[in-house]
Design an enzyme around this catalytic site. Structure first.
Site, PDB file in Angstrom:
ATOM      1  N   GLY A 159       0.751  -1.454   0.043  1.00 50.53           N
ATOM      2  CA  GLY A 159      -0.015   0.138  -0.192  1.00 50.53           C
ATOM      3  C   GLY A 159       1.011   1.293  -0.024  1.00 50.53           C
TER       4      GLY A 159
ATOM      5  N   GLU B 179       3.876   4.647   5.991  1.00 50.98           N
ATOM      6  CA  GLU B 179       2.804   3.957   5.775  1.00 50.98           C
ATOM      7  C   GLU B 179       1.760   4.598   5.074  1.00 50.98           C
ATOM      8  OE1 GLU B 179       1.184   1.376   5.588  1.00 50.98           O
ATOM      9  OE2 GLU B 179       0.766   0.054   7.364  1.00 50.98           O
ATOM     10  N   ASP B 180       0.771   3.968   4.206  1.00 46.64           N
ATOM     11  CA  ASP B 180      -0.297   4.628   3.566  1.00 46.64           C
ATOM     12  C   ASP B 180      -1.371   5.118   4.514  1.00 46.64           C
ATOM     13  OD1 ASP B 180      -0.587   2.107   3.833  1.00 46.64           O
ATOM     14  OD2 ASP B 180      -1.658   1.952   1.910  1.00 46.64           O
TER      15      ASP B 180
ATOM     16  N   ASP C 280      -5.801   2.408   9.904  1.00 48.78           N
ATOM     17  CA  ASP C 280      -7.298   2.254   9.821  1.00 48.78           C
ATOM     18  C   ASP C 280      -7.523   1.811  11.124  1.00 48.78           C
ATOM     19  OD1 ASP C 280      -9.769   0.927   9.718  1.00 48.78           O
ATOM     20  OD2 ASP C 280      -9.670   1.007   7.338  1.00 48.78           O
TER      21      ASP C 280
ATOM     22  N   LYS D 190      -7.848   6.828   9.792  1.00 48.85           N
ATOM     23  CA  LYS D 190      -9.009   7.145  10.234  1.00 48.85           C
ATOM     24  C   LYS D 190      -9.406   7.133  11.590  1.00 48.85           C
ATOM     25  CE  LYS D 190     -10.171   4.153   6.047  1.00 48.85           C
ATOM     26  NZ  LYS D 190     -10.753   2.706   5.701  1.00 48.85           N
TER      27      LYS D 190
ATOM     28  N   PHE E 192     -14.082   2.960   3.230  1.00 49.04           N
ATOM     29  CA  PHE E 192     -13.038   2.155   2.327  1.00 49.04           C
ATOM     30  C   PHE E 192     -12.484   3.043   1.450  1.00 49.04           C
ATOM     31  CE2 PHE E 192     -11.200  -0.956  -0.212  1.00 49.04           C
ATOM     32  CZ  PHE E 192     -10.141  -1.705   0.627  1.00 49.04           C
ATOM     33  N   VAL E 193     -11.289   3.448   0.937  1.00 51.72           N
ATOM     34  CA  VAL E 193     -10.676   3.985   0.036  1.00 51.72           C
ATOM     35  C   VAL E 193      -9.850   3.327  -0.813  1.00 51.72           C
ATOM     36  CG1 VAL E 193     -11.186   6.278   1.182  1.00 51.72           C
ATOM     37  CG2 VAL E 193      -8.943   5.065   1.372  1.00 51.72           C
TER      38      VAL E 193
ATOM     39  N   ASP F 253      -5.652  -0.570  -2.381  1.00 55.66           N
ATOM     40  CA  ASP F 253      -6.283  -1.469  -3.280  1.00 55.66           C
ATOM     41  C   ASP F 253      -7.677  -1.864  -3.064  1.00 55.66           C
ATOM     42  OD1 ASP F 253      -5.182  -3.324  -1.278  1.00 55.66           O
ATOM     43  OD2 ASP F 253      -5.883  -4.882  -2.639  1.00 55.66           O
TER      44      ASP F 253
ATOM     45  N   ARG G 148      -4.296   0.658  -7.169  1.00 55.89           N
ATOM     46  CA  ARG G 148      -3.230   1.065  -6.565  1.00 55.89           C
ATOM     47  C   ARG G 148      -2.829   2.146  -7.464  1.00 55.89           C
ATOM     48  NH1 ARG G 148      -1.976  -2.421  -2.294  1.00 55.89           N
ATOM     49  NH2 ARG G 148      -2.367  -4.546  -2.772  1.00 55.89           N
TER      50      ARG G 148
HETATM   51  O1  LIG Z   1      -4.583  -0.178  10.335  1.00 56.25           O
HETATM   52  P1  LIG Z   1      -4.885  -1.302   9.774  1.00 56.25           P
HETATM   53  O2  LIG Z   1      -6.508  -1.720  10.098  1.00 56.25           O
HETATM   54  O3  LIG Z   1      -4.458  -2.700  10.107  1.00 56.25           O
HETATM   55  O4  LIG Z   1      -4.966  -1.143   8.253  1.00 56.25           O
HETATM   56  C1  LIG Z   1      -3.895  -0.570   7.501  1.00 56.25           C
HETATM   57  C2  LIG Z   1      -3.093  -1.677   6.578  1.00 56.25           C
HETATM   58  O5  LIG Z   1      -4.004  -1.938   5.675  1.00 56.25           O
HETATM   59  C3  LIG Z   1      -3.479  -1.946   4.476  1.00 56.25           C
HETATM   60  O6  LIG Z   1      -2.539  -2.879   3.995  1.00 56.25           O
HETATM   61  P2  LIG Z   1      -2.978  -4.443   3.493  1.00 56.25           P
HETATM   62  O7  LIG Z   1      -3.162  -5.253   4.766  1.00 56.25           O
HETATM   63  O8  LIG Z   1      -4.320  -4.503   2.572  1.00 56.25           O
HETATM   64  O9  LIG Z   1      -1.904  -4.831   2.283  1.00 56.25           O
HETATM   65  P3  LIG Z   1      -1.245  -4.233   1.245  1.00 56.25           P
HETATM   66  O10 LIG Z   1      -0.620  -2.766   1.744  1.00 56.25           O
HETATM   67  O11 LIG Z   1      -0.484  -5.232   0.450  1.00 56.25           O
HETATM   68  O12 LIG Z   1      -2.408  -3.764   0.454  1.00 56.25           O
HETATM   69  C4  LIG Z   1      -2.540  -0.556   4.515  1.00 56.25           C
HETATM   70  O13 LIG Z   1      -1.856  -0.556   3.347  1.00 56.25           O
HETATM   71  C5  LIG Z   1      -2.020  -0.582   5.925  1.00 56.25           C
HETATM   72  O14 LIG Z   1      -0.996  -1.273   5.552  1.00 56.25           O
HETATM   73  N1  LIG Z   2      -7.487  -0.084  -0.032  1.00 58.03           N
HETATM   74  C1  LIG Z   2      -7.902   0.036   1.622  1.00 58.03           C
HETATM   75  N2  LIG Z   2      -7.191  -0.701   2.087  1.00 58.03           N
HETATM   76  C2  LIG Z   2      -7.216  -0.403   3.577  1.00 58.03           C
HETATM   77  N3  LIG Z   2      -6.640  -0.896   4.282  1.00 58.03           N
HETATM   78  C3  LIG Z   2      -6.797  -0.347   5.571  1.00 58.03           C
HETATM   79  N4  LIG Z   2      -7.998   0.632   5.271  1.00 58.03           N
HETATM   80  C4  LIG Z   2      -7.806   0.625   4.008  1.00 58.03           C
HETATM   81  C5  LIG Z   2      -8.870   1.357   3.192  1.00 58.03           C
HETATM   82  O1  LIG Z   2      -9.527   2.137   3.459  1.00 58.03           O
HETATM   83  N5  LIG Z   2      -8.541   0.990   1.928  1.00 58.03           N
HETATM   84 MG   LIG Z   3      -4.792  -3.935   0.718  1.00 63.36          MG
END
Ligand SMILES: O=P(O)(O)OC[C@H]1O[C@H](OP(=O)(O)OP(=O)(O)O)[C@H](O)[C@@H]1O
Ligand SMILES: Nc1nc2[nH]cnc2c(=O)[nH]1
Ligand SMILES: [Mg+2]
Length: 190
Positions: free
Chosen positions: A50, A108-109, A112, A140, A161-162, A168, A174
């Site tokens: 992400g 981090e992106d 949540d 969030k 959810f964004v 993604d 992405r």
């Molecule tokens: O605070 P949280 O509820 O734990 O969510 C945040 C995490 O969720 C997403 O990753 P994801 O597990 O979807 O993997 P990705 O980055 O490969 O999409 C995002 O990039 C953060 O790392």
């Molecule tokens: N794509 C996506 N991944 C997430 N992981 C945690 N929150 C989010 C969200 O809002 N969007």
């Molecule tokens: Mg993801």
């Protein structure tokens, strides 16, 4: 809708524009640069996948001011294919180097539920970093289940959810340059 790309048909509305992301990234890089002035070899740790877009843009913005940084990448996943965190974090790719004694900044992106980051911070601290701070582009505040110390936050956004700018849905979206909310019918056909 946002800029005429083919994905725009799936986007209900834009939450944060490309220009807002660019401006905020520069601001965050300036803050980090000021706070770590004098540190040689800051270690930026990107949480894949992400944070890939944010890491690339943040590192370049930091490069304008310093301090000199090294880049490393971890891939961890807790979301699977859906839109809610499983809470089960898996390491898909570990750090390449030892971080003992290093000043680490996690890139981090989004924060949540906070489950991913709280797990990651514990993991990094167990590896004896000199310091660990977090830069998160999005947070969030109303969704947090586990409070995590995030020193640098770009935008607080609603509990929706964004997608876009690294985020993604089912591995798609992405590459969008902005962050937006999908139309309900996109979930219906998934
Ligand atoms: O605070 P949280 O509820 O734990 O969510 C945040 C995490 O969720 C997403 O990753 P994801 O597990 O979807 O993997 P990705 O980055 O490969 O999409 C995002 O990039 C953060 O790392
Ligand atoms: N794509 C996506 N991944 C997430 N992981 C945690 N929150 C989010 C969200 O809002 N969007
Ligand atoms: Mg993801």
């Amino acid at each position: 809708m946002a800029d005429g790309s083919w994905y725009d048909a799936d986007i209900d509305h834009v939450i944060i524009s490309e220009a807002q992301i660019r401006e905020k990234t520069a601001e965050l890089a300036k803050q980090v640069s000021a706070d770590y002035a004098g540190v040689d070899g800051l270690l930026l740790v990107c949480v894949l996948k992400g944070a890939v877009m944010f890491m690339a843009d943040f590192a370049r913005a930091l490069g304008r001011h310093g301090p000199p940084a090294e880049l490393d990448f971890m891939a961890i996943s807790s979301y699977g294919q859906g839109t809610t965190s499983s809470g089960v974090v898996r390491i898909l790719k570990d750090l390449d180097r030892d971080i003992a004694g290093r000043h680490v900044v996690v890139i981090e992106d989004i924060v949540d539920s906070g489950l991913t980051l709280s797990w990651l911070l514990r993991y990094l601290e167990s590896r004896s970093a000199a310091s660990v701070e977090v830069v998160a582009l999005f947070r969030k505040p109303d969704a947090v289940k586990v409070p995590v110390p995030v020193k640098y936050v770009g935008f607080d956004i609603p509990t929706e959810f964004v997608v876009g700018y690294g985020l993604d849905f089912g591995e798609r979206y992405r590459e969008l340059p902005y962050v937006g909310v999908l139309k309900p019918e996109v979930y219906a056909r998934a």
